[in-house]
Design a protein around this motif. Structure first.
Motif, PDB file in Angstrom:
ATOM      1  N   LEU A  25       0.946  -1.359   0.041  1.00 56.89           N
ATOM      2  CA  LEU A  25      -0.071  -0.099  -0.067  1.00 56.89           C
ATOM      3  C   LEU A  25       0.988   1.180  -0.118  1.00 56.89           C
ATOM      4  O   LEU A  25       0.480   2.227  -0.803  1.00 56.89           O
ATOM      5  N   LEU A  26       2.033   1.363   0.940  1.00 54.84           N
ATOM      6  CA  LEU A  26       2.668   2.533   0.864  1.00 54.84           C
ATOM      7  C   LEU A  26       3.868   2.425  -0.168  1.00 54.84           C
ATOM      8  O   LEU A  26       4.642   3.310  -0.180  1.00 54.84           O
ATOM      9  N   ALA A  27       3.852   1.371  -1.044  1.00 52.07           N
ATOM     10  CA  ALA A  27       4.686   1.462  -2.164  1.00 52.07           C
ATOM     11  C   ALA A  27       3.903   1.608  -3.692  1.00 52.07           C
ATOM     12  O   ALA A  27       4.419   1.677  -4.616  1.00 52.07           O
ATOM     13  N   GLY A  28       2.749   1.716  -3.488  1.00 52.77           N
ATOM     14  CA  GLY A  28       1.863   2.084  -4.650  1.00 52.77           C
ATOM     15  C   GLY A  28       0.838   1.130  -5.291  1.00 52.77           C
ATOM     16  O   GLY A  28       0.102   1.581  -6.000  1.00 52.77           O
ATOM     17  N   ASN A  30      -2.401  -0.247  -3.813  1.00 49.02           N
ATOM     18  CA  ASN A  30      -3.448  -0.040  -2.919  1.00 49.02           C
ATOM     19  C   ASN A  30      -4.187  -1.476  -2.615  1.00 49.02           C
ATOM     20  O   ASN A  30      -4.476  -2.149  -3.423  1.00 49.02           O
ATOM     21  N   THR A  48      -2.206   1.197 -10.614  1.00 49.54           N
ATOM     22  CA  THR A  48      -2.538   2.471 -11.245  1.00 49.54           C
ATOM     23  C   THR A  48      -2.009   2.237 -12.873  1.00 49.54           C
ATOM     24  O   THR A  48      -1.540   1.362 -13.058  1.00 49.54           O
ATOM     25  N   GLU A 348      11.235   8.940  -8.165  1.00 49.56           N
ATOM     26  CA  GLU A 348      10.113   8.307  -7.556  1.00 49.56           C
ATOM     27  C   GLU A 348      10.204   7.097  -7.233  1.00 49.56           C
ATOM     28  O   GLU A 348       9.590   6.635  -6.117  1.00 49.56           O
ATOM     29  N   ARG A 352       9.376   5.800  -3.415  1.00 49.39           N
ATOM     30  CA  ARG A 352       8.589   4.800  -3.050  1.00 49.39           C
ATOM     31  C   ARG A 352       8.984   3.454  -2.350  1.00 49.39           C
ATOM     32  O   ARG A 352       8.084   2.815  -1.384  1.00 49.39           O
ATOM     33  N   TYR A 356       7.774   6.943   1.549  1.00 48.72           N
ATOM     34  CA  TYR A 356       7.342   8.431   1.945  1.00 48.72           C
ATOM     35  C   TYR A 356       7.372   8.812   3.439  1.00 48.72           C
ATOM     36  O   TYR A 356       7.397  10.097   3.668  1.00 48.72           O
ATOM     37  N   GLU A 357       7.397   7.891   4.240  1.00 48.49           N
ATOM     38  CA  GLU A 357       7.160   8.357   5.620  1.00 48.49           C
ATOM     39  C   GLU A 357       8.416   8.985   6.087  1.00 48.49           C
ATOM     40  O   GLU A 357       8.518   9.601   7.084  1.00 48.49           O
ATOM     41  N   ARG A 358       9.591   8.735   5.175  1.00 50.71           N
ATOM     42  CA  ARG A 358      10.908   9.597   5.637  1.00 50.71           C
ATOM     43  C   ARG A 358      10.808  10.943   5.284  1.00 50.71           C
ATOM     44  O   ARG A 358      11.856  11.828   5.723  1.00 50.71           O
ATOM     45  N   VAL A 359       9.874  11.361   4.534  1.00 49.07           N
ATOM     46  CA  VAL A 359       9.728  12.791   4.308  1.00 49.07           C
ATOM     47  C   VAL A 359       9.016  13.468   5.324  1.00 49.07           C
ATOM     48  O   VAL A 359       8.188  13.237   5.870  1.00 49.07           O
TER      49      VAL A 359
ATOM     50  N   ALA B 235       8.787  17.702   1.165  1.00 48.30           N
ATOM     51  CA  ALA B 235       8.711  17.983   2.613  1.00 48.30           C
ATOM     52  C   ALA B 235       7.858  19.103   2.677  1.00 48.30           C
ATOM     53  O   ALA B 235       7.253  19.248   3.585  1.00 48.30           O
ATOM     54  N   LYS B 238       4.335  18.130   2.084  1.00 49.47           N
ATOM     55  CA  LYS B 238       3.712  17.263   3.212  1.00 49.47           C
ATOM     56  C   LYS B 238       3.619  18.050   4.551  1.00 49.47           C
ATOM     57  O   LYS B 238       2.345  18.446   5.159  1.00 49.47           O
ATOM     58  N   PHE B 257       1.815   9.517   2.744  1.00 48.26           N
ATOM     59  CA  PHE B 257       1.694   9.901   1.341  1.00 48.26           C
ATOM     60  C   PHE B 257       1.592   8.064   0.943  1.00 48.26           C
ATOM     61  O   PHE B 257       2.359   7.604   1.492  1.00 48.26           O
ATOM     62  N   ARG B 258       0.825   8.021  -0.050  1.00 49.18           N
ATOM     63  CA  ARG B 258       0.880   6.693  -0.838  1.00 49.18           C
ATOM     64  C   ARG B 258       1.170   6.927  -2.378  1.00 49.18           C
ATOM     65  O   ARG B 258       0.809   7.805  -2.923  1.00 49.18           O
ATOM     66  N   PRO B 259       2.228   6.260  -2.837  1.00 51.98           N
ATOM     67  CA  PRO B 259       2.475   6.384  -4.378  1.00 51.98           C
ATOM     68  C   PRO B 259       1.215   6.213  -5.121  1.00 51.98           C
ATOM     69  O   PRO B 259       0.470   5.393  -4.937  1.00 51.98           O
ATOM     70  N   SER B 260       1.170   7.172  -6.032  1.00 54.33           N
ATOM     71  CA  SER B 260      -0.252   6.946  -6.891  1.00 54.33           C
ATOM     72  C   SER B 260       0.665   7.341  -8.326  1.00 54.33           C
ATOM     73  O   SER B 260       1.863   7.595  -8.746  1.00 54.33           O
ATOM     74  N   PHE B 261      -0.437   7.892  -9.450  1.00 50.49           N
ATOM     75  CA  PHE B 261      -0.020   8.215 -10.524  1.00 50.49           C
ATOM     76  C   PHE B 261      -1.144   9.199 -11.184  1.00 50.49           C
ATOM     77  O   PHE B 261      -2.178   8.872 -11.346  1.00 50.49           O
ATOM     78  N   GLU B 266       4.963  14.337 -10.789  1.00 45.39           N
ATOM     79  CA  GLU B 266       5.931  13.239 -10.528  1.00 45.39           C
ATOM     80  C   GLU B 266       7.150  13.640  -9.530  1.00 45.39           C
ATOM     81  O   GLU B 266       7.678  14.626  -9.858  1.00 45.39           O
ATOM     82  N   PRO B 267       7.313  13.006  -8.484  1.00 46.93           N
ATOM     83  CA  PRO B 267       6.343  11.999  -7.870  1.00 46.93           C
ATOM     84  C   PRO B 267       4.967  12.271  -7.816  1.00 46.93           C
ATOM     85  O   PRO B 267       4.678  13.477  -7.496  1.00 46.93           O
TER      86      PRO B 267
END
Lengths: 693, 345
Positions: A25-28, A30, A48, A348, A352, A356-359, B235, B238, B257-261, B266-267
């Motif tokens: 989920l956290l890598a894209g 869902n 996606t 990206e 991923r 992103y929790e590191r941001v 950052a 967020k 955040f969850r990756p999406s498209f 981008e990202p």
């Protein structure tokens, strides 16, 4: 994409399912749902559109392998030495739709049920077993993401394959046994007689694998996304195959999938493989080199990721490093990641996988003061008045049905814009006025027995520009309108319009008998108007006057026409106004300047004038004001009455209440008398008024 | 007539005071109040008046003390009378023509309401305003450059499918226009006109051919934020979204955040905010795609930016407990009247 955990375990050691889905989920990917199917577990993942590589179990396994740092096991393929035979002819006539097509021939197969493991894995992902050959093509598609199709070679007329555009109106019966009429936007696989498959979407009924089939042609090809989508959407015939081709499967999987399916067929259905592989076209697959600057990841993410870690991540995802220096590294993307072709795409990927929790979520944001735009302030001012006056704000659709549009617009006669498809059934005209839709909302509210249906709306109308004074500008304009509907008559609506305009500092200016607004003032005037929207003789246009400008229409006000009421089913007396707010943005910038109130007492006088019926109140005011009397503090309507016997036919009596006040002194009765006499005289001169004793 | 002893005078006064207390405490309406007034405060033969006359019979040396006592009792009785009078005027037992049933309804004055979507938009715009984002406006009928190309959505992209958009043919234009499918169009228009630094929110109606149901409507509202400044990172994105979510929901809210498209970022990420111990979807976001910056003439090596989008209906539905978003467009006054602005606009 539904994943069977039993199946996934062939390629990677599967972590506990909740850990796995959380990380995915956290890598894209869902997580939609997890369900137990027999002894297996089905995990539904949302993929996606940029990630067709995850539309197969191998692709998902690769993500799991990277995220949990476990090895990925790609099944090896061993094909027996094929028998030489005459090649089947493959011709591509539509290279733009099908860049590459390959066919493998296996003769002497035994079509029958699939083994239990195959049936159960397909069942987990929601696909019913058909027979061993068809199941294998589905299985391999769900393994690597490359769709396949198996034809009964014996049913292919002339034993040949032609990839071409469909002919307009060409009939086709798919394996779902429905008949379709094709267009030349779609591509077909044909034999020498007819289409045998809708390219990339679905095979045909006549050449499907049956229990009688002995010789099989396995298709593995590359189809362009657009024609596949055109076919799938045009015929409302989506399939797992079209879904994947619309997103572009891994070009390298075309050959892998063909071999893999062939090996499974030989294993599970027997038969003999022939060579050569019949093929045509060329696989489009040449990844370009991507240069990644070492500082780029931090510049985008706002948090550093060590270069070593970046490289580990990219390599584990299948990116191939071509070169690396302290400043930059050069990469080739794997064939299954055609969504990655720029440095930012690599960033990206690193982000991923790293997470992103590191941001950080608490970096300072520099302050920047801003002001509300004129339009925003204007909208707030008028909405505030409407709400204070007891009106609820409505939001109605921007697009209306033709019968409502037929009532025209106060804002021009150019044809309405039409949208395709209609916004909702029957409604395809972009509205040129808000009034009809707001009336509909009013009727709906009244029908629902609401306590009232006094509504206003602030929204745009959509107009074609008719004058070509600015040819470079957009051919369209979208005036911002304020429209209001209420129970009542013309005067109720005018009173409401007046209070809104007064909030904006726009007062009514008097129009003389000759239709002239005196003075170089900013304000509004009212004059009769004809409109299908409003009742004849009970409606006005509101004109905006500004110094140095030609007066222009700012709005309309009046009672809603009986025809429009009938059209929308409104049986309560309704009045309305509509104002163009985009003409008024200038007022939001007004700064009021004080006029000090006089400290001297006022003198009130009523004058009773007899005038012709045709003389308007505005003309009387204009006549009084024409004296230019500085002491005229207020002029109000007393009353109007008619009495043919006492006043004469075609005459009316108008009582005008005057308030006189000086800024310099206390007026004496004599001074007041003189001023009033002057005004009476002006009324006599301008509108033929006589003073009634 | 003299020789009323001070003690007797005092006793008389105390009796008077006690009886006045008793009587005035029993006053229930205007009529009994008047009786009591005459009995104790009457100008001619009220009992205070009589007591005052008794003062004259007290021996001269006792007169000052007696006078003080008299004045004290007079004040006390007058005060008691005033209390009784007040009580009689407002007392529940005293309904007469002059008094009102204060529980009867007041003369009604109706006030209206802003639409709940407007209230939500204003709240979002207000919070973003404090973060330096200015509200901008643009056309709803768009050309394909602003709705697609400049947003890195090329001609062959599925998002441009005729079935997924409301296309509009305009006679004097080569290619059809369309009802915008996103408010990002306004961001392109602003970036074409202005140079960074830039902080804007574009909001308004957008259109997509979804079949109307409880969570979809072919017309809906978006709020999109855009920030373009040198050195912008995720950052910042967020942190801004966290500040927004904390202000909107109240308290210290975390976002994830969850990756999406999305084609134009981008990202790209989906943004969740933590609400009542659960992660709820807030909207989409990402760093502005370099291709978009180039399309509007910015240099992606000089500036970077982020963008995010929120669905207004979804936020409003959650905020107000609206189960079916079609209700926002039914305009039933019974629905609209329930949304009183909390002054957050």
């Amino acid at each position: 994409m539904i994943v069977s955990l039993d199946w996934l375990a062939d390629y990677v050691d599967v972590p506990p399912v909740e850990q796995m889905t959380e990380r995915l989920l956290l890598a894209g990917l869902n997580h939609e749902a997890t369900e137990t199917v027999g002894s297996d577990t089905a995990v539904d993942l949302e993929v996606t559109s940029n990630r067709p590589d995850c539309l197969g179990h191998l692709g998902v396994a690769r993500e799991v392998a990277v995220l949990f740092e476990r090895p990925l096991r790609i099944p090896p393929i061993e094909l027996p030495k094929p028998r030489k035979a005459a090649a089947v002819s493959v011709t591509i006539e539509a290279g733009d739709i099908c860049p590459y097509y390959s066919a493998r021939i296996i003769r002497g197969v035994t079509v029958g049920p699939s083994p239990d493991w195959l049936v159960s894995r397909l069942a987990t992902v929601g696909i019913a077993s058909v027979n061993n050959i068809v199941d294998i093509t589905n299985y391999v598609m769900l393994e690597c993401g490359q769709p396949l199709h198996a034809f009964d070679l014996g049913q292919l007329a002339g034993g040949q394959i032609i990839v071409r555009r469909a002919r307009p109106g060409e009939p086709f019966e798919a394996i779902n046994h429905k008949r379709y009429e094709l267009t030349d936007q779609m591509a077909v696989i044909a034999d020498c007689d007819r289409p045998v498959a809708l390219a990339g979407v679905m095979g045909g009924a006549e050449t499907e694998i049956s229990l009688a089939t002995t010789d099989v042609l396995v298709e593995s090809a590359q189809f362009a996304p657009l024609p596949v989508r055109a076919a799938a959407r045009g015929l409302t015939l989506s399939s797992p195959s079209s879904y994947r081709f619309e997103r572009g499967p891994d070009p390298a999987a075309v050959e892998w999938a063909s071999q893999r399916a062939t090996a499974l067929i030989l294993e599970l259905a027997g038969g003999v493989l022939e060579e050569p592989v019949a093929e045509a076209g060329k696989l489009a697959c040449q990844p370009a080199e991507i240069v990644l600057r070492a500082d780029r990841v931090e510049a985008v993410l706002g948090v550093p990721v060590p270069a070593q870690r970046q490289q580990e991540i990219l390599q584990s995802l299948g990116f191939v490093q071509q070169a690396a220096t302290a400043e930059e590294s050069r990469w080739l993307a794997p064939t299954w990641r055609r969504d990655c072709w720029r440095a930012i795409d690599l960033v990206e990927e690193v982000a991923r996988i790293e997470g992103y929790e590191r941001v950080p979520e608490n970096v300072p944001i520099a302050a920047r003061p801003i002001a509300r735009s004129s339009r925003e302030r204007l909208v707030r001012m008028v909405a505030e008045v409407c709400v204070a006056a007891g009106f609820c704000e409505a939001m109605t659709r921007s697009v209306v049905a033709e019968p409502l549009e037929a009532f025209g617009s106060p804002w021009g006669d150019a044809e309405p814009l039409v949208c395709r498809p209609p916004l909702v059934r029957g409604a395809d005209r972009l509205r040129r006025t808000l009034l009809p839709s707001l009336l509909e909302a009013r009727v709906a509210s009244l029908a629902a027995a609401a306590s009232h249906a006094d509504l206003f709306e602030i929204a745009r109308a959509y107009l074609r520009r008719t004058n070509d004074s600015q040819p470079a500008a957009s051919p369209l304009e979208e005036p911002l309108l304020l429209t209001l509907v209420t129970t009542g008559d013309f005067f109720r609506a005018k009173g409401l319009a007046a209070v809104v305009l007064a909030r904006l500092g726009l007062e009514e200016l008097a129009v003389s008998a000759e239709g002239i607004v005196s003075g170089d003032l900013t304000g509004v005037s009212y004059r009769p108007v004809q409109s299908q929207l409003l009742a004849t003789g009970r409606a006005a246009e509101i004109m905006l006057h500004r110094p140095g400008e030609t007066p222009r229409r700012l709005g309309v006000v009046g009672e809603v026409s009986p025809q429009l009421c009938k059209q929308v089913g409104c049986d309560e007396k309704t009045a309305a106004f509509e104002l163009r707010l985009d003409s008024l943005e200038f007022v939001a910038d007004y700064e009021p300047v004080l006029t000090a109130p006089s400290s001297f007492p006022s003198i009130d006088r009523d004058i009773n004038l007899v005038v012709d019926e045709a003389v308007s109140w505005g003309a009387i005011v204009s006549a009084v004001e024409s004296t230019g009397c500085h002491e005229l503090d207020q002029i109000r309507l007393g009353q109007i009455w008619r009495d043919a016997e006492r006043l004469g036919v075609g005459k009316k009596s108008v009582v005008v209440s005057l308030r006189l006040r000086s800024h310099q002194e206390t007026l004496s009765a004599e001074q007041a008398n003189d001023l009033v006499a002057e005004m009476v005289e002006a009324c006599r001169r301008h509108v033929g008024a006589t003073l009634r004793a | 007539m003299t020789n009323l002893s001070l003690d007797a005078f005092t006793a008389d006064l105390e009796r008077l005071r006690a009886e006045a207390e008793q009587t005035l405490a029993d006053v229930a309406d205007e009529a009994t109040l008047e009786q009591a007034r005459i009995e104790f405060l009457g100008a001619k033969s009220g009992r205070l008046k009589l007591a005052q006359k008794g003062l004259g019979q007290v021996a001269g040396s006792d007169k000052p003390a007696a006078g003080r006592q008299f004045n004290a009792v007079k004040s006390a009785v007058e005060a008691l009378f005033q209390q009784a009078k007040d009580r009689a005027a407002t007392g529940p037992a005293n309904v007469s023509a002059e008094t009102v049933d204060v529980t009867l309804p007041g003369t009604p004055v109706r006030f209206g309401r802003l639409h709940p979507l407007t209230q939500t938009i204003r709240r979002v715009a207000s919070i973003m305003g404090h973060l330096g984002f200015e509200v901008v406006d643009g056309p709803e009928v768009e050309d394909q450059w602003h709705n697609f190309e400049a947003l890195a959505i090329p001609a062959e992209h599925p998002a441009r499918d005729p079935l997924d958009n409301f296309y509009i043919s305009v006679a004097n234009s080569a290619e059809p226009f369309l009802l915008r499918s996103q408010t990002s169009t306004v961001q392109i228009r602003v970036m074409e006109q202005r140079q960074p630094p830039l902080r804007i929110v574009s909001l308004g109606r957008v259109y997509r051919p979804d079949t109307a149901d409880a969570t979809h409507y072919p017309m809906f509202h978006q709020v999109e934020g855009l920030l373009v400044e040198p050195g912008t990172t995720m950052a910042h994105l967020k942190s801004v979204l966290r500040a927004f979510a904390s202000n909107f929901l109240g308290g210290d809210v975390h976002v994830r955040f969850r990756p999406s498209f999305f084609p134009f970022t981008e990202p790209s990420v989906e943004v969740d905010m933590e609400w009542n111990g659960r992660w709820i979807e807030m909207g989409g976001a990402g760093m502005v795609d370099p291709a978009v910056l180039e399309a509007v003439g910015y240099d992606p090596d000089e500036v970077s930016g982020f963008a995010f989008g929120l669905g207004v209906e979804r936020i409003a539905a959650r905020r107000f407990g609206v189960a079916d978003i079609r209700d926002f467009y039914r305009n039933d006054v019974r629905f609209l009247e329930q949304f009183s602005d909390r002054g957050q606009a």
